[in-house]
Scaffold this motif. Structure first.
Motif, PDB file in Angstrom:
ATOM      1  N   UNK A   7     -82.893  -5.383  -3.577  1.00  0.00           N
ATOM      2  CA  UNK A   7     -81.666  -5.338  -2.788  1.00  0.00           C
ATOM      3  C   UNK A   7     -80.481  -5.500  -3.721  1.00  0.00           C
ATOM      4  N   UNK A   8     -79.297  -5.206  -3.201  1.00  0.00           N
ATOM      5  CA  UNK A   8     -78.080  -5.416  -3.966  1.00  0.00           C
ATOM      6  C   UNK A   8     -77.447  -4.172  -4.539  1.00  0.00           C
ATOM      7  N   UNK A   9     -78.085  -3.030  -4.361  1.00  0.00           N
ATOM      8  CA  UNK A   9     -77.500  -1.798  -4.864  1.00  0.00           C
ATOM      9  C   UNK A   9     -76.307  -1.372  -4.018  1.00  0.00           C
ATOM     10  N   UNK A  10     -75.625  -0.327  -4.500  1.00  0.00           N
ATOM     11  CA  UNK A  10     -74.482   0.175  -3.756  1.00  0.00           C
ATOM     12  C   UNK A  10     -73.573   1.013  -4.623  1.00  0.00           C
ATOM     13  N   UNK A  11     -72.397   1.273  -4.088  1.00  0.00           N
ATOM     14  CA  UNK A  11     -71.381   2.058  -4.791  1.00  0.00           C
ATOM     15  C   UNK A  11     -70.359   1.112  -5.408  1.00  0.00           C
ATOM     16  N   UNK A  12     -70.077   1.298  -6.690  1.00  0.00           N
ATOM     17  CA  UNK A  12     -69.130   0.438  -7.389  1.00  0.00           C
ATOM     18  C   UNK A  12     -68.310   1.298  -8.341  1.00  0.00           C
ATOM     19  N   UNK A  13     -67.085   0.883  -8.580  1.00  0.00           N
ATOM     20  CA  UNK A  13     -66.227   1.618  -9.504  1.00  0.00           C
ATOM     21  C   UNK A  13     -66.600   1.285 -10.947  1.00  0.00           C
ATOM     22  N   UNK A  14     -66.305   2.184 -11.870  1.00  0.00           N
ATOM     23  CA  UNK A  14     -66.543   1.872 -13.287  1.00  0.00           C
ATOM     24  C   UNK A  14     -65.855   0.568 -13.679  1.00  0.00           C
ATOM     25  N   UNK A  15     -66.582  -0.241 -14.446  1.00  0.00           N
ATOM     26  CA  UNK A  15     -66.083  -1.553 -14.826  1.00  0.00           C
ATOM     27  C   UNK A  15     -66.458  -2.658 -13.862  1.00  0.00           C
ATOM     28  N   UNK A  16     -66.997  -2.291 -12.728  1.00  0.00           N
ATOM     29  CA  UNK A  16     -67.376  -3.277 -11.721  1.00  0.00           C
ATOM     30  C   UNK A  16     -68.726  -3.914 -11.991  1.00  0.00           C
ATOM     31  N   UNK A  17     -69.138  -4.771 -11.051  1.00  0.00           N
ATOM     32  CA  UNK A  17     -70.380  -5.526 -11.204  1.00  0.00           C
ATOM     33  C   UNK A  17     -71.229  -5.437  -9.940  1.00  0.00           C
ATOM     34  N   UNK A  18     -72.513  -5.561 -10.143  1.00  0.00           N
ATOM     35  CA  UNK A  18     -73.472  -5.695  -9.050  1.00  0.00           C
ATOM     36  C   UNK A  18     -74.567  -6.650  -9.496  1.00  0.00           C
ATOM     37  N   UNK A  19     -75.182  -7.313  -8.526  1.00  0.00           N
ATOM     38  CA  UNK A  19     -76.352  -8.117  -8.827  1.00  0.00           C
ATOM     39  C   UNK A  19     -77.512  -7.627  -7.974  1.00  0.00           C
ATOM     40  N   UNK A  20     -78.538  -7.172  -8.637  1.00  0.00           N
ATOM     41  CA  UNK A  20     -79.745  -6.745  -7.942  1.00  0.00           C
ATOM     42  C   UNK A  20     -80.713  -7.912  -7.826  1.00  0.00           C
ATOM     43  N   UNK A  21     -81.426  -7.948  -6.720  1.00  0.00           N
ATOM     44  CA  UNK A  21     -82.455  -8.958  -6.501  1.00  0.00           C
ATOM     45  C   UNK A  21     -83.788  -8.274  -6.254  1.00  0.00           C
ATOM     46  N   UNK A  22     -84.845  -8.919  -6.701  1.00  0.00           N
ATOM     47  CA  UNK A  22     -86.207  -8.435  -6.485  1.00  0.00           C
ATOM     48  C   UNK A  22     -87.004  -9.609  -5.937  1.00  0.00           C
ATOM     49  N   UNK A  23     -87.328  -9.534  -4.651  1.00  0.00           N
ATOM     50  CA  UNK A  23     -88.044 -10.613  -3.993  1.00  0.00           C
ATOM     51  C   UNK A  23     -89.509 -10.249  -3.849  1.00  0.00           C
ATOM     52  N   UNK A  24     -90.375 -11.192  -4.215  1.00  0.00           N
ATOM     53  CA  UNK A  24     -91.816 -10.962  -4.143  1.00  0.00           C
ATOM     54  C   UNK A  24     -92.409 -11.632  -2.911  1.00  0.00           C
ATOM     55  N   UNK A  25     -93.503 -11.064  -2.455  1.00  0.00           N
ATOM     56  CA  UNK A  25     -94.129 -11.545  -1.217  1.00  0.00           C
ATOM     57  C   UNK A  25     -95.131 -12.666  -1.454  1.00  0.00           C
ATOM     58  N   UNK A  26     -95.323 -13.080  -2.698  1.00  0.00           N
ATOM     59  CA  UNK A  26     -96.334 -14.080  -3.001  1.00  0.00           C
ATOM     60  C   UNK A  26     -95.676 -15.315  -3.592  1.00  0.00           C
ATOM     61  N   UNK A  27     -96.363 -16.451  -3.481  1.00  0.00           N
ATOM     62  CA  UNK A  27     -95.836 -17.711  -4.008  1.00  0.00           C
ATOM     63  C   UNK A  27     -96.111 -17.862  -5.498  1.00  0.00           C
TER      64      UNK A  27
END
Length: 124
Positions: A7-27
Motif C-alpha cells: 500500500x501507499x502508492x499513488x501520484x506524486x510530483x517530481x521531488x515529492x515523497x511516498x512511503x510504501x508499506x508491505x504487510x505480511x499475513x503471518x506472525x
C-alpha cells in the motif's frame, strides 16, 4: 503460505515523497528477508532495495541510493520503503517479496512470495 499486501502508492510530483508499506499475513515475518522491486512498462523487474531478517543489513540499487530507505517493524509484520526526491524515472509498479534467504538477497528467483504490486507515478 505468506500473503503480502502493498500500500501507499499513488501520484506524486517530481521531488515529492511516498512511503510504501508491505504487510505480511503471518506472525513470523521476521524469518524472511524482504525486497522491494519495481517494473516499468516494457522493462524487466528490478530490485530496488532489500533488507535482512533482522533489519541489520540493507541493499539499494545505485539509482535510489540516498533517496530511498528500506526498514522493517517485525512486531507489526511490516516492511516500509520511504521514497524521497522522487523522479519521473521512478514511475513503476512496486512489489514487495519475501525470501527464506539467510541474508540480504537481490536475486528474483530466491524470493518465494510476492505481493500484488502498487502503482507509483511521478509526474507533474
Amino acid at each position: 503460505q505468506v500473503q503480502l499486501v502493498e500500500s501507499g502508492g499513488g501520484l506524486v510530483q517530481p521531488g515529492g515523497s511516498l512511503r510504501l508499506s508491505c504487510a505480511a499475513s503471518i506472525r513470523t515475518f521476521s524469518v524472511y528477508a524482504v525486497g522491494w522491486f519495481r517494473q516499468a512498462p516494457g522493462k524487466e523487474r528490478e530490485v530496488v532495495a532489500a533488507i535482512s531478517r533482522g533489519g541489520g543489513s540493507t541493499y539499494y540499487v545505485d539509482s535510489v541510493k540516498g533517496r530511498f530507505t528500506i526498514s522493517r517493524d517485525n512486531a507489526k509484520n511490516t516492511v516500509y520503503l520511504q521514497m524521497n526526491s522522487l523522479k519521473p524515472e521512478d514511475t513503476a509498479v512496486y512489489y514487495c517479496a519475501a525470501s527464506r534467504a539467510v541474508s540480504v538477497t537481490t536475486t528474483l528467483r530466491t524470493y518465494d512470495y510476492w505481493g500484488q504490486g502498487t502503482q507509483v507515478t511521478v509526474s507533474s
